[in-house]
Design a protein around this motif. Structure first.
Motif, PDB file in Angstrom:
ATOM      1  N   GLU A 346      26.124  11.293  -3.983  1.00 28.42           N
ATOM      2  CA  GLU A 346      26.331  12.220  -2.870  1.00 28.42           C
ATOM      3  C   GLU A 346      26.838  13.568  -3.348  1.00 28.42           C
ATOM      4  O   GLU A 346      26.386  14.609  -2.901  1.00 28.42           O
ATOM      5  N   GLU A 347      27.805  13.577  -4.252  1.00 25.13           N
ATOM      6  CA  GLU A 347      28.351  14.834  -4.753  1.00 25.13           C
ATOM      7  C   GLU A 347      27.678  15.201  -6.071  1.00 25.13           C
ATOM      8  O   GLU A 347      27.479  14.359  -6.932  1.00 25.13           O
ATOM      9  N   THR A 348      27.290  16.483  -6.194  1.00 26.54           N
ATOM     10  CA  THR A 348      26.725  16.949  -7.453  1.00 26.54           C
ATOM     11  C   THR A 348      27.863  17.207  -8.435  1.00 26.54           C
ATOM     12  O   THR A 348      28.732  18.027  -8.172  1.00 26.54           O
ATOM     13  N   VAL A 349      27.865  16.463  -9.503  1.00 25.53           N
ATOM     14  CA  VAL A 349      28.899  16.657 -10.529  1.00 25.53           C
ATOM     15  C   VAL A 349      28.206  16.990 -11.839  1.00 25.53           C
ATOM     16  O   VAL A 349      27.038  16.677 -12.039  1.00 25.53           O
ATOM     17  N   GLU A 350      28.931  17.657 -12.718  1.00 20.74           N
ATOM     18  CA  GLU A 350      28.362  17.962 -14.029  1.00 20.74           C
ATOM     19  C   GLU A 350      28.002  16.661 -14.726  1.00 20.74           C
ATOM     20  O   GLU A 350      28.815  15.737 -14.784  1.00 20.74           O
ATOM     21  N   PRO A 351      26.787  16.577 -15.266  1.00 27.95           N
ATOM     22  CA  PRO A 351      26.367  15.320 -15.918  1.00 27.95           C
ATOM     23  C   PRO A 351      26.916  15.197 -17.332  1.00 27.95           C
ATOM     24  O   PRO A 351      26.462  14.360 -18.104  1.00 27.95           O
ATOM     25  N   TYR A 352      27.871  16.038 -17.682  1.00 25.80           N
ATOM     26  CA  TYR A 352      28.446  15.992 -19.022  1.00 25.80           C
ATOM     27  C   TYR A 352      29.902  16.419 -18.980  1.00 25.80           C
ATOM     28  O   TYR A 352      30.355  17.057 -18.026  1.00 25.80           O
ATOM     29  N   THR A 353      30.635  16.033 -19.993  1.00 31.94           N
ATOM     30  CA  THR A 353      31.970  16.588 -20.210  1.00 31.94           C
ATOM     31  C   THR A 353      31.855  17.520 -21.414  1.00 31.94           C
ATOM     32  O   THR A 353      30.759  17.707 -21.956  1.00 31.94           O
ATOM     33  N   THR A 354      32.955  18.113 -21.831  1.00 30.35           N
ATOM     34  CA  THR A 354      32.894  18.989 -23.000  1.00 30.35           C
ATOM     35  C   THR A 354      33.987  18.609 -23.999  1.00 30.35           C
ATOM     36  O   THR A 354      35.057  18.150 -23.612  1.00 30.35           O
ATOM     37  N   GLU A 355      33.672  18.782 -25.251  1.00 29.39           N
ATOM     38  CA  GLU A 355      34.626  18.535 -26.342  1.00 29.39           C
ATOM     39  C   GLU A 355      34.355  19.543 -27.453  1.00 29.39           C
ATOM     40  O   GLU A 355      33.203  19.962 -27.649  1.00 29.39           O
ATOM     41  N   LYS A 356      35.402  19.917 -28.150  1.00 26.46           N
ATOM     42  CA  LYS A 356      35.226  20.646 -29.409  1.00 26.46           C
ATOM     43  C   LYS A 356      35.138  19.568 -30.479  1.00 26.46           C
ATOM     44  O   LYS A 356      36.152  19.023 -30.917  1.00 26.46           O
ATOM     45  N   MET A 357      33.906  19.228 -30.874  1.00 29.72           N
ATOM     46  CA  MET A 357      33.694  18.035 -31.682  1.00 29.72           C
ATOM     47  C   MET A 357      34.361  18.112 -33.050  1.00 29.72           C
ATOM     48  O   MET A 357      34.737  17.084 -33.612  1.00 29.72           O
ATOM     49  N   ASN A 358      34.539  19.327 -33.581  1.00 28.50           N
ATOM     50  CA  ASN A 358      35.211  19.393 -34.883  1.00 28.50           C
ATOM     51  C   ASN A 358      36.718  19.218 -34.769  1.00 28.50           C
ATOM     52  O   ASN A 358      37.425  19.230 -35.773  1.00 28.50           O
ATOM     53  N   ARG A 359      37.210  19.047 -33.514  1.00 27.02           N
ATOM     54  CA  ARG A 359      38.637  18.770 -33.315  1.00 27.02           C
ATOM     55  C   ARG A 359      38.872  17.489 -32.519  1.00 27.02           C
ATOM     56  O   ARG A 359      39.995  17.206 -32.106  1.00 27.02           O
ATOM     57  N   VAL A 360      37.824  16.705 -32.290  1.00 26.96           N
ATOM     58  CA  VAL A 360      38.001  15.502 -31.483  1.00 26.96           C
ATOM     59  C   VAL A 360      38.849  14.494 -32.272  1.00 26.96           C
ATOM     60  O   VAL A 360      38.629  14.286 -33.466  1.00 26.96           O
ATOM     61  N   PRO A 361      39.885  13.911 -31.646  1.00 34.71           N
ATOM     62  CA  PRO A 361      40.750  12.964 -32.367  1.00 34.71           C
ATOM     63  C   PRO A 361      39.941  11.807 -32.958  1.00 34.71           C
ATOM     64  O   PRO A 361      39.109  11.216 -32.269  1.00 34.71           O
ATOM     65  N   GLY A 362      40.186  11.526 -34.217  1.00 34.32           N
ATOM     66  CA  GLY A 362      39.479  10.433 -34.875  1.00 34.32           C
ATOM     67  C   GLY A 362      38.119  10.812 -35.417  1.00 34.32           C
ATOM     68  O   GLY A 362      37.486  10.015 -36.122  1.00 34.32           O
ATOM     69  N   GLY A 363      37.639  12.018 -35.076  1.00 37.23           N
ATOM     70  CA  GLY A 363      36.351  12.476 -35.588  1.00 37.23           C
ATOM     71  C   GLY A 363      35.170  11.743 -34.969  1.00 37.23           C
ATOM     72  O   GLY A 363      35.302  11.006 -33.991  1.00 37.23           O
ATOM     73  N   TYR A 364      33.991  11.933 -35.565  1.00 36.04           N
ATOM     74  CA  TYR A 364      32.771  11.294 -35.055  1.00 36.04           C
ATOM     75  C   TYR A 364      31.821  11.029 -36.209  1.00 36.04           C
ATOM     76  O   TYR A 364      31.963  11.594 -37.300  1.00 36.04           O
ATOM     77  N   LEU A 365      30.826  10.169 -35.960  1.00 33.65           N
ATOM     78  CA  LEU A 365      29.811   9.836 -36.952  1.00 33.65           C
ATOM     79  C   LEU A 365      28.443  10.151 -36.358  1.00 33.65           C
ATOM     80  O   LEU A 365      28.096   9.644 -35.280  1.00 33.65           O
ATOM     81  N   ALA A 366      27.654  10.986 -37.050  1.00 33.67           N
ATOM     82  CA  ALA A 366      26.297  11.295 -36.592  1.00 33.67           C
ATOM     83  C   ALA A 366      25.396  10.107 -36.882  1.00 33.67           C
ATOM     84  O   ALA A 366      25.293   9.652 -38.025  1.00 33.67           O
ATOM     85  N   LEU A 367      24.732   9.576 -35.837  1.00 33.53           N
ATOM     86  CA  LEU A 367      23.850   8.411 -35.991  1.00 33.53           C
ATOM     87  C   LEU A 367      22.387   8.814 -36.097  1.00 33.53           C
ATOM     88  O   LEU A 367      21.541   7.999 -36.474  1.00 33.53           O
ATOM     89  N   THR A 368      22.076  10.069 -35.722  1.00 39.83           N
ATOM     90  CA  THR A 368      20.714  10.600 -35.856  1.00 39.83           C
ATOM     91  C   THR A 368      20.808  11.978 -36.495  1.00 39.83           C
ATOM     92  O   THR A 368      21.887  12.571 -36.561  1.00 39.83           O
ATOM     93  N   GLU A 369      19.668  12.466 -36.949  1.00 43.19           N
ATOM     94  CA  GLU A 369      19.610  13.873 -37.345  1.00 43.19           C
ATOM     95  C   GLU A 369      19.731  14.719 -36.083  1.00 43.19           C
ATOM     96  O   GLU A 369      19.504  14.249 -34.974  1.00 43.19           O
TER      97      GLU A 369
END
Length: 845
Positions: A346-369
């Motif tokens: 019913e309500e239009t909401v942003e389909p995404y959140t935002t993060e500064k990925m180079n500062r995300v706690p714990g980091g991240y792992l790229a699974l694809t190119e």
């Protein structure tokens, strides 16, 4: 209520007129006082208006009583929804007392509650200017300033690279002949001023936000360009020729792009601009003066994506546990964050959140190119028009690393012209965050090389939408040697038939017919995933209830523990007489299963204060799945007519055994009016009953962090290429930065953590609203900020830490106006003040 009645003063006037006036003033004062005694605030207010209009010399004497009358009458008008009358009363009051900070602040509070944030901020700002030490107004202004002038304005204006590249592209366009310019979404007016400095003859700028429009007017005037830049307080979609601007322009400049590129409406505004405000574009191969043709900066954009594993994203968007402190979460309840909601919601909401990925706690792992999602040409009207109607493009990406598929991270390259571009990639040092599309509804999130991540991509409702993210396994339809290759806007399997076959076998879960979808904020999902939080509350509640009736409760708990050993065991059919239950009230914000946990601890009648229907339905389903009678859990707001009066007795002759309060906001700040709520709660507790948490200790440390400085205020004129912007936008800087992750904040600690403040909800005489704290310096450097967090004590032994890895709370920091140089071994003295929810930390010089 103020009880000093002002007396008419004898002035220089004489004669019958003065005598008649004095008589009327005297009688009106008597009537006003009588009405106040009878609590007829409307009539009393009218009498005071008459008195102060006739006898302005009484203003000083009547001020306090007049304020009291105004505020009480405004409360009544507010309760009756008489908005116009309420605002009219304040306008009358401000005509009499234009420089009264208390009335200004109160007017702002009413406007803010009504949703008029811009106007409210104006009154808060005025109140602070009138009295810089007025704590209520300062706190109100700080809270509203974050909405009015979003923090990314400071970050972007401090981004010298971004400013330099935009300036160069605009300079190129103007030098090539684009002499008439429209700046869409002007903000502070920086792009307009770049155009004017480059030599544009005519510059127009539109800005919808009243606050930003007024700010831009001040900035343009301070830079002596008001004669050459016409500012319009309106949407670009409402601009008409020749009503607002005299003719079509040759250049549109804009940065109305968000982390997902389209979210600020750039497509719609540029379609309108090409149709109504811009000259026709130059066709390919055509020569001639650029002044005769239209163009847009940025010229185009390429959107990129990458599938990642990231525990921090996962814990905020997927409930990863089936059992929370002994409470089984049923399979027919599906939790989703707003970013996972369907476009059909019913309500239009942003389909995404935002993060500064180079500062995300714990980091991240790229699974694809990294892969290309789509390109868009802002100088092509037909392409812009087709974006909204284009069918979703199907993309398949080969997996290169083994891991858990948590999200697709999206960024873009903004091509300003042929020479200049800006990237928002996580691998580039940029002021931008990335768009995060959480993955949900997979039967298995574990992926490995040979698999392909599938998705559908479209631009709908002004948003880039990435939907139906799924996994196509190598062991099924796709052979190990088959790769997905890109063909224009989509990556295909090589043939339409193979793609259809792959999509038919997508690895998605089918919804159960009786499934209940419950939308939770990302902080609520993180809280549900926090087992230490729920186990701590369970243990603390058990201890309190045991202390109230030890022998009876122990017996009940033994039975309950047996039930908890097998979550699906049959309900006990004990027919013993049931004594009066203990009453437990949870008034924490948002979705909470603490009342259900309380219900497992014996003869307990738990009350929840959740408001949303879907949350109540979900809690009922969880109760049923855990074999509680449906009527065990009560929803308190159903029994309370006035939501603000939620703190009441459970029954006229009963008191609460436990009251659970939310003390800390997810942002890292203390909840507004928490000590007032605690005072009421103490009066509603039975003997031996407790408030949770019982007390809170606030901790902080001294750090050097250039990041916090740059995110809090614009630093001089050098970063804005010589333009004078800082003094104007910095009026909206706030001394406290919220929603911080200290674990990943770029900073150098200069001291060890120290206790700054104690908030005791059970024993208020232990509280200090003003204290000095000595901090030992353990590393030389410049103190630029004081991050802080809390230890919440449910009792003397059970503690929750708002800075822990599993915490749903973020942290906050006080940012100093001026850095302080310190040497190792020195001591710094901090002055800590707590007023309502505002904490002020200053360094004592």
């Amino acid at each position: 209520m103020p009880n000093s009645r002002p007396r008419p003063r004898r002035g220089a006037r004489s004669g019958a007129g003065a005598a008649g006036r004095d008589e009327l003033v005297s009688r009106s004062l008597q009537s006003a006082e009588h009405c106040l005694g009878a609590q007829d605030f409307g009539t009393a207010y009218a009498h005071y208006l008459l008195v102060l209009s006739l006898a302005p010399e009484l203003k000083d004497d009547a001020k306090e009583t007049f304020q009291y009358t105004l505020f009480r009458w405004a409360e009544e008008l507010d309760a009756l929804n008489r908005t116009q009358d309420l605002l009219g009363c304040y306008e009358q009051a401000l005509e009499l007392f234009p420089d009264d900070e208390v009335i200004c602040n109160s007017m702002g509070e009413h406007l803010f509650r009504m949703g008029f944030r811009d106007e409210a901020a104006g009154y808060f700002h005025k109140a602070v200017k009138l009295n810089p030490d007025f704590s209520d107004a300062k706190e109100n202004f700080y809270r509203v300033a974050n909405w009015l002038v979003e923090r990314w304005h400071f970050i972007m204006l401090n981004d010298t690279k971004r400013n330099t590249i935009y300036n160069a592209a605009i300079q190129n366009a103007v030098c090539l002949g684009s002499k008439s310019v429209l700046d869409i979404g002007a903000g502070t007016g920086i792009l307009s001023m770049f155009a004017k400095k480059a030599g544009a003859h005519s510059v127009y700028a539109c800005e919808l936000s009243k606050t930003m429009y007024e700010l831009a007017c001040d900035v343009v005037a301070a830079n002596k360009m008001e004669a050459g830049i016409r500012l319009l307080h309106m949407k670009s979609l409402d601009i008409e020729i020749p009503k607002h601007i005299p003719e079509r322009v040759s250049l549109v400049v804009t940065e109305t792009v968000d982390a997902g590129l389209f979210g600020e409406g750039i497509v719609e505004s540029l379609i309108h601009a090409w149709e109504h405000l811009l000259l026709q574009p130059k066709t390919r191969g055509e020569n001639g003066n650029c002044e005769k043709y239209g163009k847009v900066i940025p010229a185009s954009a390429v959107i990129f994506g990458m599938a990642v594993e990231c525990a921090e994203i996962r814990r905020h968007h997927r409930v990863g546990t089936k059992n929370v402190a002994g409470i089984c979460l049923p399979t027919n309840v599906k939790f989703q964050s707003p970013a996972c909601s369907s476009i059909d919601a019913e309500e239009t909401v942003e389909p995404y959140t935002t993060e500064k990925m180079n500062r995300v706690p714990g980091g991240y792992l790229a699974l694809t190119e990294c892969f290309e999602i789509m390109t868009v040409d802002f100088n092509n009207l037909q392409e812009l028009k087709s974006l909204a109607t284009k069918k979703p493009g199907k993309i398949g990406i080969p997996v290169i690393k083994e891991g858990i598929l948590d999200a697709v991270v999206v960024w873009f390259v903004l091509q300003l012209d042929d020479e200049h571009s800006l990237s928002t990639s996580p691998s580039v040092e940029t002021c931008w965050e990335q768009a995060i599309y959480p993955v949900h509804d997979l039967a298995d999130y574990w992926i490995k090389p040979g698999d392909h991540v599938m998705m559908e991509v479209s631009c709908q409702d002004c948003y880039l939408r990435i939907q139906n993210i799924s996994v196509f396994g190598s062991e099924r339809e796709v052979g190990a040697g088959k790769n997905f290759t890109q063909d224009k806007d989509l990556l295909s399997l090589g043939s339409e038939a193979e793609l259809c076959s792959a999509l038919a076998n997508l690895q998605t879960s089918k919804p159960d017919a009786v499934e209940q979808t419950c939308i939770l904020e990302s902080t609520e999902i993180a809280l549900l995933n926090n087992s230490l939080y729920h186990e701590g509350f369970k243990m603390a509640m058990r201890k309190v209830l045991s202390s109230l009736t030890p022998e009876k409760l122990c017996q009940a708990m033994d039975t309950q523990c047996q039930n908890e050993m097998s979550c699906g065991s049959e309900e006990s059919n004990s027919e013993e007489s049931i004594p009066e239950p203990f009453y437990v009230l949870d008034v924490s914000e948002g979705f909470s299963i603490l009342p259900i946990i309380a219900g497992t601890l014996g003869q307990v009648k738990p009350y929840s204060s959740v408001e949303k229907d879907q949350h109540r339905i979900t809690l009922d389903l969880i109760s049923e799945a855990n074999h509680f009678p449906k009527e065990t859990l009560e929803f308190w707001l159903r029994h309370v007519e006035d939501e603000s009066a939620v703190l009441q007795r459970p029954k006229s002759d009963k008191l609460w055994s436990i009251i659970i309060l939310d003390v800390i906001e997810p942002s890292g700040l203390i909840q507004q009016e928490i000590m007032e709520k605690a005072a009421i709660s103490r009066c509603l507790l039975q003997s031996g009953g407790k408030i949770f948490p019982q007390y809170v200790l606030m901790f902080g440390l001294l750090v050097e962090s250039q990041t916090l400085v740059e995110e809090s205020a614009v630093q001089g004129t050098e970063r804005t290429l010589g333009l004078n912007i800082a003094p104007f936008i910095n009026q909206f800087q706030v001394p406290i930065r919220v929603f911080l992750d200290l674990s990943s904040l770029p900073c150098i600690p200069l001291s060890k953590p120290v206790e700054l403040l104690r908030l005791d909800l059970m024993t208020p005489y232990l509280n200090t609203s003003n204290r000095e704290v000595k901090v030992h310096i353990c590393k030389s450097g410049q103190v630029t900020a004081i991050p802080f967090w809390y230890h919440m004590y449910l009792d003397d032994e059970i503690r929750l830490d708002t800075s822990s890895e599993a915490s749903h709370w973020k942290q906050a920091a006080v940012v100093l106006d001026n850095p302080i140089q310190v040497e190792m071994g020195e001591e710094l003295v901090l002055n800590v003040q707590h007023h309502k929810s505002n904490v002020s930390i200053t360094v004592k010089q």
